[in-house]
Design a protein around this motif. Structure first.
Motif, PDB file in Angstrom:
ATOM      1  N   VAL A 195       0.885  -1.272  -0.128  1.00  0.00           N
ATOM      2  CA  VAL A 195      -0.050  -0.086  -0.020  1.00  0.00           C
ATOM      3  C   VAL A 195       0.886   1.215   0.073  1.00  0.00           C
ATOM      4  O   VAL A 195       1.883   1.331   0.776  1.00  0.00           O
ATOM      5  CB  VAL A 195      -1.113   0.076   1.192  1.00  0.00           C
ATOM      6  CG1 VAL A 195      -1.744   1.042   1.287  1.00  0.00           C
ATOM      7  CG2 VAL A 195      -1.622  -1.062   1.244  1.00  0.00           C
ATOM      8  N   GLU A 196       0.461   2.248  -0.957  1.00  0.00           N
ATOM      9  CA  GLU A 196       1.357   3.446  -0.936  1.00  0.00           C
ATOM     10  C   GLU A 196       0.647   4.607   0.037  1.00  0.00           C
ATOM     11  O   GLU A 196      -0.688   4.789   0.157  1.00  0.00           O
ATOM     12  CB  GLU A 196       1.209   4.150  -2.346  1.00  0.00           C
ATOM     13  CG  GLU A 196       1.827   3.350  -3.362  1.00  0.00           C
ATOM     14  CD  GLU A 196       3.328   3.056  -3.278  1.00  0.00           C
ATOM     15  OE1 GLU A 196       3.860   4.029  -2.609  1.00  0.00           O
ATOM     16  OE2 GLU A 196       3.834   2.037  -3.852  1.00  0.00           O
ATOM     17  N   VAL A 197       1.586   4.708   0.905  1.00  0.00           N
ATOM     18  CA  VAL A 197       0.856   5.477   2.158  1.00  0.00           C
ATOM     19  C   VAL A 197       0.341   7.081   1.790  1.00  0.00           C
ATOM     20  O   VAL A 197      -0.836   7.548   1.952  1.00  0.00           O
ATOM     21  CB  VAL A 197       1.905   5.856   3.365  1.00  0.00           C
ATOM     22  CG1 VAL A 197       1.496   7.070   4.193  1.00  0.00           C
ATOM     23  CG2 VAL A 197       2.328   4.516   3.878  1.00  0.00           C
ATOM     24  N   LYS A 198       0.936   7.757   0.922  1.00  0.00           N
ATOM     25  CA  LYS A 198       0.440   9.081   0.366  1.00  0.00           C
ATOM     26  C   LYS A 198      -1.063   8.969  -0.342  1.00  0.00           C
ATOM     27  O   LYS A 198      -1.811   9.903   0.178  1.00  0.00           O
ATOM     28  CB  LYS A 198       1.484   9.686  -0.171  1.00  0.00           C
ATOM     29  CG  LYS A 198       2.478  10.601   0.407  1.00  0.00           C
ATOM     30  CD  LYS A 198       3.477  11.868  -0.612  1.00  0.00           C
ATOM     31  CE  LYS A 198       4.182  12.715   0.446  1.00  0.00           C
ATOM     32  NZ  LYS A 198       5.024  13.526  -0.285  1.00  0.00           N
ATOM     33  N   PRO A 199      -1.109   8.343  -1.292  1.00  0.00           N
ATOM     34  CA  PRO A 199      -2.221   8.326  -2.131  1.00  0.00           C
ATOM     35  C   PRO A 199      -3.535   7.831  -0.999  1.00  0.00           C
ATOM     36  O   PRO A 199      -4.435   8.228  -1.063  1.00  0.00           O
ATOM     37  CB  PRO A 199      -2.278   7.631  -3.166  1.00  0.00           C
ATOM     38  CG  PRO A 199      -0.774   6.748  -2.973  1.00  0.00           C
ATOM     39  CD  PRO A 199      -0.275   7.680  -2.024  1.00  0.00           C
ATOM     40  N   MET A 200      -2.980   6.790  -0.169  1.00  0.00           N
ATOM     41  CA  MET A 200      -4.008   6.139   0.770  1.00  0.00           C
ATOM     42  C   MET A 200      -4.669   7.377   1.793  1.00  0.00           C
ATOM     43  O   MET A 200      -5.774   7.356   2.024  1.00  0.00           O
ATOM     44  CB  MET A 200      -3.682   5.141   1.565  1.00  0.00           C
ATOM     45  CG  MET A 200      -4.361   4.530   2.593  1.00  0.00           C
ATOM     46  SD  MET A 200      -3.867   3.194   3.670  1.00  0.00           S
ATOM     47  CE  MET A 200      -2.563   3.964   4.530  1.00  0.00           C
ATOM     48  N   THR A 201      -3.646   8.097   2.370  1.00  0.00           N
ATOM     49  CA  THR A 201      -4.039   8.996   3.106  1.00  0.00           C
ATOM     50  C   THR A 201      -4.815  10.289   2.430  1.00  0.00           C
ATOM     51  O   THR A 201      -5.859  10.504   3.082  1.00  0.00           O
ATOM     52  CB  THR A 201      -2.684   9.537   3.818  1.00  0.00           C
ATOM     53  OG1 THR A 201      -1.926   8.804   4.321  1.00  0.00           O
ATOM     54  CG2 THR A 201      -3.004  10.903   4.809  1.00  0.00           C
TER      55      THR A 201
END
Length: 254
Positions: A227-233
């Motif tokens: 999971v990519e943290v920035k786009p998830m956030t």
């Protein structure tokens, strides 16, 4: 039976950035039979991430933790599995000072990173190690684990001050510092009248797979997710601003 080399080959196919920042939630049972067991799994991920920053959650929030209200990062057992417990004993691994939601880090920037948890009074505050994953443009690896273990979502909810998440009653915790001195803090833990809301975090998985924020990978026997943290956030912030009670239940995201 899987080996260190086969595990590294599997990781090569995941899109995990070797020089980046990676936090691993794990289920050793899901990985299957590995020559050398859990230590070999750690050998593989440590070698793969040797040029980056590698993190494991080493939480100690269970009822069996913090005996006498004391947190000593050198001796407190983690309640989140065998891999975190073995990882924090490795040479070069540094555990943070968070009494319930610590991380253990390895890499050239590990010491500086874990200092984010030196002044924390809630599970996942804005200045803490979990929140810092956004600034790191980090990736999360759910190694045979579900997104119910996605602790980072707690940091988003804290950042947005979502109601009914933090216990208004603090508990006294004594921190055993590196120099042996003791510092006492008031810690405000997780609490919700809806129960353990993290059990609803996995509703994020299917939409994130559809949007490319997450991708499925196979590491040994473990069905895993990167999971990519920035786009998830950025996506979850938008969802919570629209509906602060999103994780109060398991209803799918529309």
């Amino acid at each position: 039976m899987y080996t260190k080399d086969s595990l590294i080959r599997d990781m090569e196919q995941t899109g995990i950035r070797k020089k980046g920042t990676l936090l691993i939630h794990s289920s050793m049972k899901a990985v299957g039979k590995v020559e050398g067991g859990a230590d070999t799994v750690l050998d593989a991920v440590i070698e793969y991430m040797k040029e980056g920053l590698l993190l494991f959650p080493t939480h100690s929030w269970s009822e069996n933790n913090l005996s006498g209200g004391i947190y000593n990062p050198k001796t407190e057992i983690s309640c989140v599995g065998i891999l975190p417990n073995l990882f924090m004993k490795r040479e070069g691994a540094i555990r943070s000072m968070h009494p319930t939601h610590s991380v253990t880090a390895m890499g050239s920037r590990a010491k500086a990173y874990v200092q984010r948890d030196n002044e924390v009074y809630t599970p996942c505050p804005q200045n803490g190690c979990f929140s810092g994953l956004y600034e790191e443009n980090a990736q999360l690896l759910f190694l045979g684990a579900t997104l119910k273990t996605n602790t980072f979502i707690h940091s988003i909810e804290e950042r947005l001050d979502i109601p009914n998440r933090i216990n208004p009653q603090a508990r006294k915790i004594k921190l055993i510092l590196e120099d042996g001195k003791v510092r006492e803090i008031d810690l405000y833990g997780h609490y919700s009248t809806c129960g353990d809301v993290s059990q609803n975090y996995d509703k994020l998985l299917i939409p994130m797979l559809d949007m490319g924020i997450a991708r499925e990978a196979k590491i040994a026997d473990a069905v895993s997710y990167v999971v990519e943290v920035k786009p998830m956030t950025d996506w979850v912030v938008g969802l919570l601003k629209e509906n602060p009670f999103l994780f109060d239940d398991a209803q799918p995201i529309r």
